[in-house]
Structure formats: C-alpha cells, structure tokens
Design an enzyme around this catalytic site. Structure first.
Site, PDB file in Angstrom:
ATOM      1  NE  ARG A   1      -2.583   4.503  -7.822  1.00  0.00           N
ATOM      2  CZ  ARG A   1      -3.073   3.354  -8.207  1.00  0.00           C
ATOM      3  NH1 ARG A   1      -4.237   3.306  -8.828  1.00  0.00           N
ATOM      4  NH2 ARG A   1      -2.428   2.230  -7.988  1.00  0.00           N
TER       5      ARG A   1
ATOM      6  CE  LYS B   1       0.416 -17.528  -2.851  1.00  0.00           C
ATOM      7  NZ  LYS B   1      -0.707 -17.534  -3.801  1.00  0.00           N
TER       8      LYS B   1
END
Length: 395
Positions: free
Chosen positions: A35, A197
């Site tokens: 980052r 999912k």
C-alpha cells in the site's frame, strides 16, 4: 477526471489521503509494504514539483487514542519505502499538527497521527474535516481502499477544496481499470468469479451481466449452482437458501446471451484438510462424506479455452481452497491462463481479497494488467455503486 497530473505542486502544502492501513507483526514491523509502494508515485510527484506532502491515513480499528495503532511506530519504515525525508506529527488536527505542517520544508513528507483516533473521522464530521483542511492548500485523494466510506478524511474534506481537489495516480488507475471492464472493455469480456459464497457476489453478477460475454463460476459458490440444477454435491459448501437465486442468475444470463461456465469435475476430499484422501469426480456426482475443494482437469480445460479467447478479464475470487497446497492447482492454473491472455494483449483486472492474495502468493502480480488495492471499494464499484470518495472529487 482531475488528477494530480493537471497541476504543479510547487510551493504548495498538499494534503494526501493515503491508505496506510498496513499489516504489522508484534514488533510493529510492516510485513507487506504494497500500500505504501502504491501511493509512492503520487507522493514523489508532489515533492519533485517542489511541494510538500502531508499524509492522512487510518491504521487499524482503534477505539479512541491507542498507542498500539499509532503511526509513530511506522513512520521510519514508511520513510524508508518512500525514500524521502519523512516526519511525524503526534496529532492530525490542532496546534501541533498545524505548526508542524506549516514548517514542513518543500520536498519533504509529514505523516499525521491516525485519523481514527477521533470518532468524528468515521462519522464524517464536518467540523473535524474543517480542522484537517487547515493543514493544506490542495487535497488529493489516493486511497481507493477507503473510497467507499463517507468518512471525514476520505469524502467530507474535499468540500473544503472546491477548486483544489484531485485524484492521485493510484485512485485514478483504479477508476480507469474498473471502467475498462465495465464500460470500454474490448470484447469478449470474461468475468471469473470464485470464492465461497454466491450471496456476497449477487449484486456484482446482476450488475455485470449486461457488460460481459462469459461468466466463469468457480470455487465454493459453484456448488450452489450445481445443487440448484439437481446435482449431488456431497458435503460441499452450499447456500441452500440461494438455490432459486442461482437458477434465476442462470436464466438471466441466458436471456442476455452470456455464456456461463461452471466446473464439470472437482478434486473431492474426505475431510477439509491438506492431507485428506482425494479423488476426482464429476461435480454433480460427489459422494456423501466428500467435498469439492478444487477444480478438476476437465473444468480447467474449459476455463482455459474461454480465458485465452478473452480480450478483457475480471478475476474476483479463487477457484479452490488455494491456502492448502494440495487444492491450489486450479487457482494457480487460472492465474497462468490470465497471465497468458494478458501477454497476448488482453486487459486483466484482479481484485477482491482472496484473489489478490493468490496472485501475490503465486507470483502473478506483474503478469496481469492491474491488481486492485481496494477489496470492499472494488466490489462496490463492480456492483455499480458510486463511491463517495470518488464522487467528492468529481463534484
């Protein structure tokens, strides 16, 4: 899109919202500097112009001021990555922050203390944003990872710089990459969606069906589709309350002319662990007591054909339990196909926590076009939401 390229920062104090919410070990050593590296080009542009960069970020989820989440532990390491003199202010608002910012020489960097030490940050408090605004002449947002949150430093702060607010290079590249997939992507466009999912990907699937030609569904979510179509999935992960939804997605895809590619075979295991006994079986004929943990060879052949024929590729989610070496083969293979397609000129965007982790783990980071740094923000973009941090700069 107004980017930092449109201005000279000479003689200016530039407030930059970065995402330095980095992973650290018990000794406060940063274990992954991605980052910081990602924000570096924007920061270097400011200091090379002869401006000074004042960095705002959150770190962790502190409840009020908490030394464990202080940037004082990280400033030295951040400065080493940036390669620029980097100072620290023990507060992000008030007299100390204002004086330190005011006296910051051109060509240098100031890292402010964790903005989340103040509850006003997450509340999007305007008075708090006004105090932050006092520290700079220009506001630059380069924190895609938090662009989906309407916090004080990511969104509200922009109001105080009506003519002097810009996107940093990282945020601009993220917006551009998502636009390439969602708006201007060369056809055929393929989305590879994995993970466990269906429920976490519903809105994405519904939003991208109009933009894609092929949808590859892998990982645990594939079993919900297989069971919905009457297949036997043994003990594989499945969202039983989403079976009708899975059929509805397949129907919508057909109506829109999108080809859906589900796995046809799987590596099944008799237990959820790396050393379990395995067998390769058709995905709709998994025996009781067994569960699918990776894509099988025949499935990978189908995926390969589709991916290599694609000109634009979005990859979000692994196609197996890649954290276990014995069930990582499918995800590695998909990474190889995406890399090969990219080498042949396709544009490939990888995003979402697990797929980013897989791409890094298996060394594909430099072999795809772009790896998104913002998990939640990227997912919300793909769902078609206008992110508040982006809207604040464009308004």
């Amino acid at each position: 899109m107004k980017t930092i390229n449109d201005i000279s920062c000479k003689g200016k104090k530039v407030l930059v919202r970065v995402d330095f919410n980095v992973p650290v070990n018990d000794q406060f050593e940063i274990t992954d500097t991605t980052r910081i590296e990602a924000a570096k080009p924007t920061i270097l542009k400011i200091v090379k112009d002869g401006g000074s960069a004042i960095l705002l970020s959150h770190f962790g989820r502190p409840k009020g001021k908490d030394d464990k989440y202080s940037f004082s532990h990280l400033v030295k390491q951040i400065g080493e990555v940036l390669g620029v003199p980097t100072h620290f202010a023990p507060d992000c608002i008030g007299e100390v922050a204002e004086n330190t910012a005011k006296n910051l020489p051109a060509g240098e960097v100031l890292l402010l203390e964790n903005v989340r030490f103040y509850p006003e940050e997450e509340k999007g408090d305007e008075a708090f944003a006004a105090k932050l605004a006092k520290l700079g002449d220009i506001y630059v947002n380069d924190a895609f990872g938090t662009a989906h949150r309407a916090h004080a430093s990511t969104t509200i702060l922009a109001k105080f710089f009506p003519k002097d607010k810009y996107f940093g290079y990282l945020l601009a590249k993220e917006i551009e990459s998502i636009d390439k997939v969602m708006k201007s992507g060369e056809k055929p466009v393929t989305a590879i969606l994995g993970g466990s999912k269906v429920s976490s990907k519903i809105t994405i699937i519904e939003n991208i069906l109009d933009k894609i030609d092929h949808l590859i569904i892998g990982g645990g979510m594939a079993f919900t589709f297989i069971k919905a179509q009457g297949g036997q999935i043994g003990n594989s992960i499945c969202e039983d309350d989403k079976l009708d939804l899975a059929l509805d997605i397949l129907k919508k895809a057909k109506e829109k002319g999108v080809q859906v590619h589900l796995p046809v075979d799987v590596v099944a295991a008799n237990d959820f662990n790396n050393n379990a006994s395995t067998q390769v079986v058709p995905i709709d004929k998994i025996p009781n007591g067994w569960q699918g943990l990776d894509a099988g060879e025949k499935s990978l052949e189908i995926f390969k054909k589709v991916i290599l024929a694609s000109k634009t590729i979005l990859w979000n989610g692994p196609v197996g339990v890649f954290e276990m070496p014995n069930f990582a083969k499918g995800t590695i293979a998909v990474g190889e196909y995406v890399a090969e397609a990219t080498a042949k000129g396709a544009f490939s965007l990888v995003g979402g926590g697990d797929s980013v982790a897989a791409v890094k783990q298996f060394g594909f980071e430099d072999k795809v076009s772009y790896v998104s740094t913002g998990g939640g923000a990227m997912l919300e973009s793909l769902e078609g939401k206008i992110l508040p941090g982006i809207k604040a700069i464009n308004d």
